[in-house]
Design a protein around this motif. Sequence first.
Motif, PDB file in Angstrom:
ATOM      1  N   ALA A  31       7.677  16.843 -41.269  1.00 32.10           N
ATOM      2  CA  ALA A  31       8.643  16.066 -40.488  1.00 32.10           C
ATOM      3  C   ALA A  31      10.055  16.621 -40.650  1.00 32.10           C
ATOM      4  N   LEU A  32      10.413  16.985 -41.869  1.00 35.51           N
ATOM      5  CA  LEU A  32      11.762  17.501 -42.103  1.00 35.51           C
ATOM      6  C   LEU A  32      11.951  18.896 -41.511  1.00 35.51           C
ATOM      7  N   GLU A  33      10.874  19.671 -41.457  1.00 34.57           N
ATOM      8  CA  GLU A  33      10.951  20.969 -40.784  1.00 34.57           C
ATOM      9  C   GLU A  33      11.340  20.778 -39.320  1.00 34.57           C
ATOM     10  N   GLN A  34      10.740  19.786 -38.678  1.00 29.67           N
ATOM     11  CA  GLN A  34      11.051  19.512 -37.276  1.00 29.67           C
ATOM     12  C   GLN A  34      12.488  19.012 -37.120  1.00 29.67           C
ATOM     13  N   VAL A  35      12.940  18.223 -38.066  1.00 36.48           N
ATOM     14  CA  VAL A  35      14.317  17.727 -38.031  1.00 36.48           C
ATOM     15  C   VAL A  35      15.303  18.893 -38.102  1.00 36.48           C
ATOM     16  N   ARG A  36      15.065  19.823 -39.018  1.00 34.29           N
ATOM     17  CA  ARG A  36      15.981  20.953 -39.198  1.00 34.29           C
ATOM     18  C   ARG A  36      15.965  21.880 -37.982  1.00 34.29           C
ATOM     19  N   LYS A  37      14.808  21.983 -37.307  1.00 33.71           N
ATOM     20  CA  LYS A  37      14.731  22.811 -36.103  1.00 33.71           C
ATOM     21  C   LYS A  37      15.656  22.287 -35.003  1.00 33.71           C
ATOM     22  N   LYS A  38      15.983  21.004 -35.077  1.00 32.08           N
ATOM     23  CA  LYS A  38      16.897  20.397 -34.108  1.00 32.08           C
ATOM     24  C   LYS A  38      18.351  20.480 -34.588  1.00 32.08           C
ATOM     25  N   ASN A  39      18.575  21.256 -35.654  1.00 33.72           N
ATOM     26  CA  ASN A  39      19.916  21.437 -36.231  1.00 33.72           C
ATOM     27  C   ASN A  39      20.518  20.131 -36.743  1.00 33.72           C
ATOM     28  N   VAL A  40      19.662  19.225 -37.172  1.00 34.35           N
ATOM     29  CA  VAL A  40      20.109  17.976 -37.780  1.00 34.35           C
ATOM     30  C   VAL A  40      20.231  18.193 -39.294  1.00 34.35           C
ATOM     31  N   VAL A  41      21.337  17.754 -39.852  1.00 40.43           N
ATOM     32  CA  VAL A  41      21.570  17.870 -41.294  1.00 40.43           C
ATOM     33  C   VAL A  41      20.606  16.967 -42.057  1.00 40.43           C
ATOM     34  N   VAL A  42      20.043  17.464 -43.154  1.00 35.83           N
ATOM     35  CA  VAL A  42      19.166  16.673 -44.020  1.00 35.83           C
ATOM     36  C   VAL A  42      19.748  16.660 -45.432  1.00 35.83           C
ATOM     37  N   VAL A  43      19.966  15.468 -45.966  1.00 36.87           N
ATOM     38  CA  VAL A  43      20.430  15.316 -47.349  1.00 36.87           C
ATOM     39  C   VAL A  43      19.334  14.614 -48.148  1.00 36.87           C
ATOM     40  N   ASP A  44      18.911  15.232 -49.206  1.00 38.89           N
ATOM     41  CA  ASP A  44      17.881  14.703 -50.110  1.00 38.89           C
ATOM     42  C   ASP A  44      18.571  13.759 -51.098  1.00 38.89           C
ATOM     43  N   VAL A  45      18.206  12.472 -51.049  1.00 39.42           N
ATOM     44  CA  VAL A  45      18.929  11.449 -51.813  1.00 39.42           C
ATOM     45  C   VAL A  45      18.022  10.782 -52.855  1.00 39.42           C
ATOM     46  N   LEU A  46      18.450  10.773 -54.077  1.00 40.31           N
ATOM     47  CA  LEU A  46      17.870  10.014 -55.183  1.00 40.31           C
ATOM     48  C   LEU A  46      16.486  10.489 -55.619  1.00 40.31           C
ATOM     49  N   ASN A  47      15.474  10.449 -54.742  1.00 43.24           N
ATOM     50  CA  ASN A  47      14.094  10.642 -55.186  1.00 43.24           C
ATOM     51  C   ASN A  47      13.634  12.081 -55.259  1.00 43.24           C
ATOM     52  N   GLY A  48      14.167  12.946 -54.390  1.00 41.10           N
ATOM     53  CA  GLY A  48      13.756  14.340 -54.373  1.00 41.10           C
ATOM     54  C   GLY A  48      12.617  14.617 -53.415  1.00 41.10           C
ATOM     55  N   VAL A  49      12.688  15.757 -52.729  1.00 41.90           N
ATOM     56  CA  VAL A  49      11.606  16.241 -51.869  1.00 41.90           C
ATOM     57  C   VAL A  49      11.371  17.717 -52.173  1.00 41.90           C
ATOM     58  N   SER A  50      10.152  18.181 -51.900  1.00 43.10           N
ATOM     59  CA  SER A  50       9.826  19.588 -52.141  1.00 43.10           C
ATOM     60  C   SER A  50      10.354  20.486 -51.033  1.00 43.10           C
ATOM     61  N   PHE A  51      10.676  19.917 -49.885  1.00 44.61           N
ATOM     62  CA  PHE A  51      11.200  20.679 -48.744  1.00 44.61           C
ATOM     63  C   PHE A  51      12.476  21.414 -49.168  1.00 44.61           C
ATOM     64  N   LYS A  52      12.515  22.719 -48.912  1.00 42.12           N
ATOM     65  CA  LYS A  52      13.598  23.557 -49.432  1.00 42.12           C
ATOM     66  C   LYS A  52      14.839  23.588 -48.544  1.00 42.12           C
ATOM     67  N   ASP A  53      14.650  23.493 -47.225  1.00 36.18           N
ATOM     68  CA  ASP A  53      15.752  23.726 -46.300  1.00 36.18           C
ATOM     69  C   ASP A  53      16.601  22.475 -46.068  1.00 36.18           C
ATOM     70  N   VAL A  54      17.010  21.837 -47.158  1.00 29.76           N
ATOM     71  CA  VAL A  54      17.901  20.691 -47.017  1.00 29.76           C
ATOM     72  C   VAL A  54      19.338  21.179 -47.030  1.00 29.76           C
ATOM     73  N   SER A  55      20.208  20.389 -46.426  1.00 24.03           N
ATOM     74  CA  SER A  55      21.624  20.758 -46.365  1.00 24.03           C
ATOM     75  C   SER A  55      22.332  20.460 -47.673  1.00 24.03           C
ATOM     76  N   ALA A  56      21.832  19.461 -48.403  1.00 24.57           N
ATOM     77  CA  ALA A  56      22.429  19.078 -49.687  1.00 24.57           C
ATOM     78  C   ALA A  56      21.465  18.163 -50.429  1.00 24.57           C
ATOM     79  N   ARG A  57      21.683  18.058 -51.709  1.00 25.58           N
ATOM     80  CA  ARG A  57      20.911  17.115 -52.528  1.00 25.58           C
ATOM     81  C   ARG A  57      21.891  16.351 -53.417  1.00 25.58           C
TER      82      ARG A  57
END
Length: 352
Positions: free
Chosen positions: A130-156
């Motif tokens: 799901a997050l891969e699809q989000v990033r393909k739309k150039n939407v910023v992703v911030v990983d908050v509190l819990n952590g995700v294995s997805f690497k291409d986040v904009s910030a954590r």
Amino acid sequence: MKCRALCNALAVIGALSFCGASQAADWFPVKVKSVAADGKESIVDYRPLAKAAQPWKICAAYPHLKDSFWLGADYGMVEEAKRLGVKLQVMDAGGFDHLNNQISQIENCVAGGANAVLVGAVSYDGLTNALEQVRKKNVVVVDVLNGVSFKDVSARTLASPYGEGYNAGQYLAKRHPAGTTPVKVAWFPGPSGAGFVELFNKGFLEGVKGGAIDIVETKYGDIGKEVQARLVEDALQVHKKLDYIVGTAVTAEAGVPVLRAHGRKDVKLVSLYLTPGVYQGIKAKTIEASGVEAVVTIGRIAVDQAVRALEKKEVISPATPVVGFYDQSNIKELDAGISMAPRGFKPVFKVE
């Protein structure tokens, strides 16, 4: 930052908070741990932007709003969205067993024009596609509190579940060092499969090394009071000799009335992180000790990180506020406002 007045530990979620929380305008600078590209960890001052360049649309996906942990995150995000002048929509998946709900909420929010998504994940690995699809739309992703294995986040901006688990284990190990009479511990780290729970467990098992600690039971379960109360109840039935129950803040809160009902003053409760009920319990000596996560501050940082990423400005990432471990000996030194929403705050799902 000032100390908070106490509130009723078993109040409804809107009242499970403290008055006098730090105002959004003066929450910074705050000390955070960050890791450079070369792996070197440092502690730096985090200072947010003064204002966003435009009213960006930001979505925040939460596992749930069942307890004051996520209520604190909500408060922090809401206050920072107002301060920066951005729009915020908060989404509640309904629990850690509702992965499909969270995926659908994220997809719908992005389809509705979100510029950024703040992800408090229900699953460490389950959101990758799901997050891969989000990033393909150039939407910023911030990983908050819990952590995700997805690497291409904009910030954590993460909690430190390994550190919380480790500190709780160290607390026991220092009180009961190797060579002393072993103590029996029931360990309830939270819902199975969640990334932060795996880190709780890893940290705790590392932390108890060097101590006379016998972990007689490990049980996983959703972070809801009914589930956690049942786990405590079952542990008391199975283990007639038990010295500690260690687990989530909900475990500790739910455990207080269960222990009281069974007359088990011999069992001590230790929480991994702080909630108002845990704070109250430590002060009242019904809960032994607790770690602290700066949940409100993390919520604030996440919003600022999203805006910085959208505006192509420098982002400190990862950013983990420096926290501590508290019991009766030092609880008066704690500024609870970094972790909990102020009294009377109820969940806010939208900032326009």
